[in-house]
Design an enzyme around this catalytic site. Sequence first.
Site, PDB file in Angstrom:
ATOM      1  CD  GLU A 181      25.590  41.974  41.857  1.00  0.00           C
ATOM      2  OE1 GLU A 181      26.827  41.956  42.093  1.00  0.00           O
ATOM      3  OE2 GLU A 181      24.886  40.948  41.879  1.00  0.00           O
ATOM      4  CB  CYS A 184      24.340  37.012  46.442  1.00  0.00           C
ATOM      5  SG  CYS A 184      25.108  38.550  47.026  1.00  0.00           S
ATOM      6  CB  CYS A 188      23.756  41.994  45.323  1.00  0.00           C
ATOM      7  SG  CYS A 188      25.566  41.930  45.448  1.00  0.00           S
TER       8      CYS A 188
END
Length: 145
Positions: free
Chosen positions: A50, A78, A81
Amino acid sequence: MAHAFAEAEAAASLGEVPVGAVIVQADSGQMLAACGNRVETLADPSAHAELLAIRAACRDLGSPRLPGCDLYVTLEPCALCAAAISLARLRRVYFGAYDPKGGAVEHGPRWFRQRTCLHAPDVYGGIDERRAAELLRAFFRTLRL
């Protein structure tokens, strides 16, 4: 999402956790970036698919924000990101497998629901979830052999 899966498979072939991400301009459908995880390859703990895609799309557009863009990623982002997604002002996030252990969108801190989150994109999870989860399971299964 097909391009994100291709990036995830390419990442796995390099020994990376198979996560792929694609950023697309919503109005034109033009793909701006397609990246897979490169944490091991680049020896960089922040080289998540990402983040690499966000960096590439921002460079391409010459802007630190991507308000008219959508992110397709094979795994629930996560916290790292999710924060970058918020700062980049992405319009929508589409993700494949849910991640109860490390995800931060529908699990853990639920980043986009926090009062301190500056921008919350529309989020759509579970896109081709079975395929995304199996790709990850297969990768980790080979590590345990």
